[in-house]
Motif scaffolding. Structure first.
Motif, short mmCIF file in Angstrom:
data_model
loop_
_atom_site.label_atom_id
_atom_site.label_comp_id
_atom_site.label_asym_id
_atom_site.label_seq_id
_atom_site.Cartn_x
_atom_site.Cartn_y
_atom_site.Cartn_z
N SER A 1 -38.49 -16.16 -27.14
CA SER A 1 -37.47 -17.01 -27.21
C SER A 1 -36.43 -17.12 -28.29
CB SER A 1 -37.72 -18.50 -26.69
OG SER A 1 -38.43 -19.03 -27.57
N ARG A 2 -36.89 -16.58 -29.28
CA ARG A 2 -36.05 -16.69 -30.71
C ARG A 2 -35.22 -15.39 -30.70
NH1 ARG A 2 -40.76 -18.63 -35.06
NH2 ARG A 2 -40.87 -20.80 -33.86
N SER A 3 -35.38 -14.52 -29.72
CA SER A 3 -34.62 -13.24 -29.92
C SER A 3 -33.11 -13.65 -29.58
CB SER A 3 -34.84 -12.29 -28.83
OG SER A 3 -36.37 -11.84 -29.08
N ASN A 4 -31.90 -13.01 -30.03
CA ASN A 4 -30.55 -13.15 -29.81
C ASN A 4 -30.34 -12.09 -28.85
OD1 ASN A 4 -27.97 -13.76 -29.92
ND2 ASN A 4 -27.73 -12.83 -32.19
N PHE A 5 -30.63 -12.53 -27.57
CA PHE A 5 -30.26 -11.74 -26.47
C PHE A 5 -28.75 -11.22 -26.23
CE2 PHE A 5 -34.28 -13.92 -25.34
CZ PHE A 5 -35.22 -12.62 -24.90
N ASN A 6 -27.86 -12.22 -26.61
CA ASN A 6 -26.42 -11.64 -26.39
C ASN A 6 -26.00 -10.65 -27.33
OD1 ASN A 6 -26.34 -13.30 -28.87
ND2 ASN A 6 -24.96 -14.70 -28.18
N SER A 7 -26.99 -10.49 -28.19
CA SER A 7 -26.52 -9.06 -29.12
C SER A 7 -27.09 -7.90 -28.38
CB SER A 7 -27.03 -9.50 -30.29
OG SER A 7 -28.54 -9.28 -30.82
N TYR A 8 -27.70 -7.92 -27.51
CA TYR A 8 -28.20 -6.72 -26.93
C TYR A 8 -27.54 -6.20 -25.88
CZ TYR A 8 -32.42 -8.71 -29.21
OH TYR A 8 -33.32 -9.23 -30.12
N GLY A 9 -27.04 -4.98 -25.99
CA GLY A 9 -26.28 -4.34 -25.06
C GLY A 9 -26.53 -2.71 -24.59
N SER A 10 -27.48 -2.22 -25.54
CA SER A 10 -27.88 -0.86 -25.42
C SER A 10 -29.42 -0.58 -25.54
CB SER A 10 -27.05 -0.04 -26.29
OG SER A 10 -27.35 -0.45 -27.66
N TYR A 11 -29.80 0.50 -25.09
CA TYR A 11 -31.37 0.67 -25.14
C TYR A 11 -31.67 2.20 -25.31
CZ TYR A 11 -31.65 2.23 -20.42
OH TYR A 11 -31.33 2.80 -19.27
N LEU A 12 -33.01 2.68 -25.97
CA LEU A 12 -33.61 3.90 -25.82
C LEU A 12 -34.88 3.70 -25.31
CD1 LEU A 12 -33.63 6.76 -26.79
CD2 LEU A 12 -34.49 6.03 -28.88
N VAL A 13 -35.41 4.53 -24.16
CA VAL A 13 -36.60 4.36 -23.79
C VAL A 13 -37.47 5.63 -24.43
CG1 VAL A 13 -38.05 4.87 -21.68
CG2 VAL A 13 -35.81 3.72 -21.39
N TYR B 1 -32.99 -11.49 -18.72
CA TYR B 1 -31.91 -11.29 -19.48
C TYR B 1 -31.00 -10.08 -19.00
CZ TYR B 1 -34.19 -14.90 -21.96
OH TYR B 1 -34.88 -16.30 -22.28
N ARG B 2 -29.74 -10.34 -18.78
CA ARG B 2 -28.85 -9.28 -18.55
C ARG B 2 -28.17 -8.93 -20.08
NH1 ARG B 2 -27.33 -8.28 -13.61
NH2 ARG B 2 -27.71 -9.94 -11.94
N ALA B 3 -27.53 -7.74 -20.28
CA ALA B 3 -26.87 -7.39 -21.36
C ALA B 3 -26.06 -8.53 -21.75
CB ALA B 3 -26.24 -5.97 -21.15
N ASN B 4 -25.86 -8.64 -23.27
CA ASN B 4 -25.13 -9.44 -23.90
C ASN B 4 -25.24 -10.98 -23.17
OD1 ASN B 4 -23.64 -6.55 -23.84
ND2 ASN B 4 -24.16 -7.38 -25.83
N SER B 5 -26.31 -11.36 -22.84
CA SER B 5 -26.41 -12.96 -22.34
C SER B 5 -27.79 -13.48 -22.81
CB SER B 5 -26.26 -12.80 -20.73
OG SER B 5 -26.61 -13.96 -20.26
N ASN B 6 -27.47 -14.59 -23.34
CA ASN B 6 -28.66 -15.71 -23.78
C ASN B 6 -29.59 -16.25 -22.60
OD1 ASN B 6 -29.43 -15.00 -26.30
ND2 ASN B 6 -27.79 -16.30 -27.30
N ALA B 7 -28.51 -16.47 -21.51
CA ALA B 7 -28.96 -17.22 -20.46
C ALA B 7 -30.05 -16.50 -19.54
CB ALA B 7 -28.03 -17.88 -19.57
N PRO B 8 -31.33 -17.12 -19.04
CA PRO B 8 -32.00 -16.11 -18.18
C PRO B 8 -31.42 -16.32 -16.86
CG PRO B 8 -33.15 -17.83 -19.28
CD PRO B 8 -31.77 -18.02 -19.81
N ASP B 9 -31.57 -15.13 -15.89
CA ASP B 9 -30.84 -15.20 -14.64
C ASP B 9 -31.88 -14.88 -13.74
OD1 ASP B 9 -29.45 -14.39 -12.49
OD2 ASP B 9 -28.07 -12.95 -13.63
#
Length: 192
Positions: free
Chosen positions: A33-45, A177-185
């Motif tokens: 829960s301490r992660s800054n989800f609004n700063s995440y927009g890209s990923y690598l698998v 969490y959606r990309a660049n959003s701190n609010a759970p959806d």
């Protein structure tokens, strides 16, 4: 009159719901829960085992299906795949182990019988497996989310593609969490 009126239909409905939920695979998950989800927009698998030369063709097909379903789930959350400088690394691992199960049955024992009892021992090898997916913040190297599921509950499915899709979907149902959003959806939870 009493407010505690019993309806036979309610008992059957409750029993049906208990059976349905007891048969569904148990997902174990963790969200930082301490992660800054609004700063995440890209990923690598990435796969845990980077060297796939010792994996059979069937194994590579399974890993490819897992990756495709991870991409679908990340895309559903509006994340962009990037090979260079992603915000997140999505790592997955298919863990399997062969377990030996034994069962002993005694047939024909009776204290009044003149025949000796017969013991039958059944030994069988069972493949146990689990799927683990975790997301890590590339900059901080901290775990953002992790989930795992016991794949044995999926053996009733007939097609491998369905098993993998259902497993990955059930895991991602805990990552809201959606990309660049701190609010759970909550709308990201799949309809079952």
């Amino acid at each position: 009159m009493s407010n505690c009126i019993s309806y036979p239909g309610k008992s059957y409905l409750l029993l049906l719901l208990i059976l349905l939920f007891s048969c569904s695979p148990k997902v174990v998950d963790f969200v930082n829960s301490r992660s800054n989800f609004n700063s995440y927009g890209s990923y690598l698998v990435v796969n845990f085992k980077a060297n796939q030369t010792d994996i059979s063709e069937e194994g590579r097909k399974i890993l490819s299906e897992i990756e495709q379903n991870i991409h679908l789930e990340m895309n559903r959350r509006s994340y962009r795949p990037l090979n260079a400088n992603p915000d997140l690394v999505v790592r997955y691992e298919l863990i399997s182990n062969q377990a030996i199960k034994t069962q002993q049955n005694n047939y024909g024992y009776s204290p009044y019988s003149t025949f000796p009892s017969q013991n039958y021992v059944t030994v069988r090898a069972v493949l146990e497996s689990a799927l683990l997916i975790e997301i890590t913040d590339v900059k901080t190297k901290k775990l953002v989310w992790q989930a795992s599921v016991d794949m044995d509950k999926y053996t009733r499915k007939s097609k491998q593609e369905e098993i993998i899709k259902d497993a990955v979907t059930n895991l991602f149902d805990t990552y809201l969490y959606r990309a660049n959003s701190n609010a759970p959806d909550e709308s990201l939870i799949s309809a079952k």
